[in-house]
Write a protein that holds these residues in place. Structure first.
Motif, PDB file in Angstrom:
ATOM      1  N   HIS A  66       1.037  -1.488   0.137  1.00  0.00           N
ATOM      2  CA  HIS A  66       0.087   0.052  -0.063  1.00  0.00           C
ATOM      3  C   HIS A  66       0.883   1.030   0.093  1.00  0.00           C
ATOM      4  CE1 HIS A  66       0.432   0.009   4.206  1.00  0.00           C
ATOM      5  NE2 HIS A  66       0.160   1.282   4.119  1.00  0.00           N
ATOM      6  N   LEU A  88      -7.173  -0.316  -1.068  1.00  0.00           N
ATOM      7  CA  LEU A  88      -7.495  -0.259   0.854  1.00  0.00           C
ATOM      8  C   LEU A  88      -7.900  -1.107   0.786  1.00  0.00           C
ATOM      9  CD1 LEU A  88      -8.908   1.256   3.007  1.00  0.00           C
ATOM     10  CD2 LEU A  88     -10.336   0.938   2.168  1.00  0.00           C
ATOM     11  N   VAL A 105      -6.107   2.394   9.232  1.00  0.00           N
ATOM     12  CA  VAL A 105      -5.380   2.889   7.905  1.00  0.00           C
ATOM     13  C   VAL A 105      -5.471   4.468   8.015  1.00  0.00           C
ATOM     14  CG1 VAL A 105      -6.329   0.525   6.877  1.00  0.00           C
ATOM     15  CG2 VAL A 105      -7.658   2.832   7.325  1.00  0.00           C
ATOM     16  N   VAL A 109      -4.121   6.419   4.741  1.00  0.00           N
ATOM     17  CA  VAL A 109      -5.162   6.792   3.521  1.00  0.00           C
ATOM     18  C   VAL A 109      -3.604   8.501   3.761  1.00  0.00           C
ATOM     19  CG1 VAL A 109      -7.122   7.774   3.479  1.00  0.00           C
ATOM     20  CG2 VAL A 109      -7.415   5.519   3.835  1.00  0.00           C
ATOM     21  N   THR A 127     -12.208   4.963  -8.141  1.00  0.00           N
ATOM     22  CA  THR A 127     -12.943   4.348  -7.006  1.00  0.00           C
ATOM     23  C   THR A 127     -14.207   3.240  -7.167  1.00  0.00           C
ATOM     24  OG1 THR A 127     -12.383   4.348  -4.037  1.00  0.00           O
ATOM     25  CG2 THR A 127     -13.667   5.990  -5.913  1.00  0.00           C
ATOM     26  N   GLU A 147     -15.021   2.640   5.527  1.00  0.00           N
ATOM     27  CA  GLU A 147     -12.760   3.059   5.330  1.00  0.00           C
ATOM     28  C   GLU A 147     -12.958   3.201   3.965  1.00  0.00           C
ATOM     29  OE1 GLU A 147     -11.594   4.077   7.070  1.00  0.00           O
ATOM     30  OE2 GLU A 147     -11.807   2.512   8.749  1.00  0.00           O
ATOM     31  N   ILE A 148     -14.234   2.937   2.947  1.00  0.00           N
ATOM     32  CA  ILE A 148     -14.446   3.352   0.956  1.00  0.00           C
ATOM     33  C   ILE A 148     -14.592   4.470   1.072  1.00  0.00           C
ATOM     34  CG2 ILE A 148     -15.501   2.038   0.973  1.00  0.00           C
ATOM     35  CD1 ILE A 148     -12.541   2.938  -1.292  1.00  0.00           C
ATOM     36  N   LEU A 151     -12.777   7.130   2.712  1.00  0.00           N
ATOM     37  CA  LEU A 151     -11.939   7.902   1.434  1.00  0.00           C
ATOM     38  C   LEU A 151     -12.759   8.676   0.520  1.00  0.00           C
ATOM     39  CD1 LEU A 151      -8.445   7.711   0.663  1.00  0.00           C
ATOM     40  CD2 LEU A 151      -9.357   5.241  -0.772  1.00  0.00           C
TER      41      LEU A 151
END
Length: 181
Positions: A66, A88, A105, A109, A127, A147-148, A151
């Protein structure tokens, strides 16, 4: 330099839309974040199909950890990143964070967002938009969805142009007051 975010569901056409946006550029770096899995022939075939449809003059960088994405984005020509969902998932793997608290994370990020801000050339990022689907049953699914979502919202605030692709059709999302960078 302009930054574009292309959101969409699975098989919506988001990658094709992103590729079309940079098709006329003389030099394009394609950053592939989907890691090959030796035991998953279907996934490898999907990666190969994406690779085979790209023009021969595009360069490709395959991300295997990552942290490489932020490093890659700190320099370079027009860049297309496909996609941040697989990035991710890789970050969650690398950090052994699937069973960790939300936000584990966040430093990765933050590093990515700083690199997006500093990218010296046009940048198009793909994405997944997963917040409009069914509620995941598993903790890992819920973690990924949250989390996505975080982001994507932060990236959209940094981008000059944001599109949502649904059923092969692209919808330009309205401009908004952007956050300070």
């Amino acid at each position: 330099m302009p930054r574009t975010l292309i959101l969409g569901g699975a098989r919506s056409g988001k990658s094709g839309r992103a590729e079309a946006l940079v098709a006329g550029e003389p030099s394009v770096r394609y950053v592939a974040t989907g890691r090959r899995v030796a035991t998953d022939a279907d996934w490898s075939e999907r990666i190969d199909r994406h690779r085979d449809r790209r023009p021969a003059h595009w360069s490709t960088v395959e991300i295997t950890h990552h942290r490489e994405l932020a490093t890659t984005l700190r320099s370079g020509p027009t860049t297309l990143v496909d996609d941040l969902g697989t990035w991710l998932a890789g970050a969650l793997d690398d950090l052994a964070a699937w069973d960790s608290p939300r936000g584990t994370v966040a430093p990765a990020v933050d590093e990515l967002l700083a690199a997006v801000t500093d990218h010296p050339a046009p940048l198009v990022m793909v994405t997944p938009e997963v917040g409009m689907s069914v509620v995941p049953e598993s903790r890992a699914g819920l973690l990924f969805r949250d989390e996505i979502g975080f982001l994507n919202a932060r990236l959209a605030a940094l981008c000059d142009h944001v599109e949502l692709v649904v059923a092969g059709r692209s919808l330009v999302l309205t401009d908004h007051e952007r956050s300070p960078r």
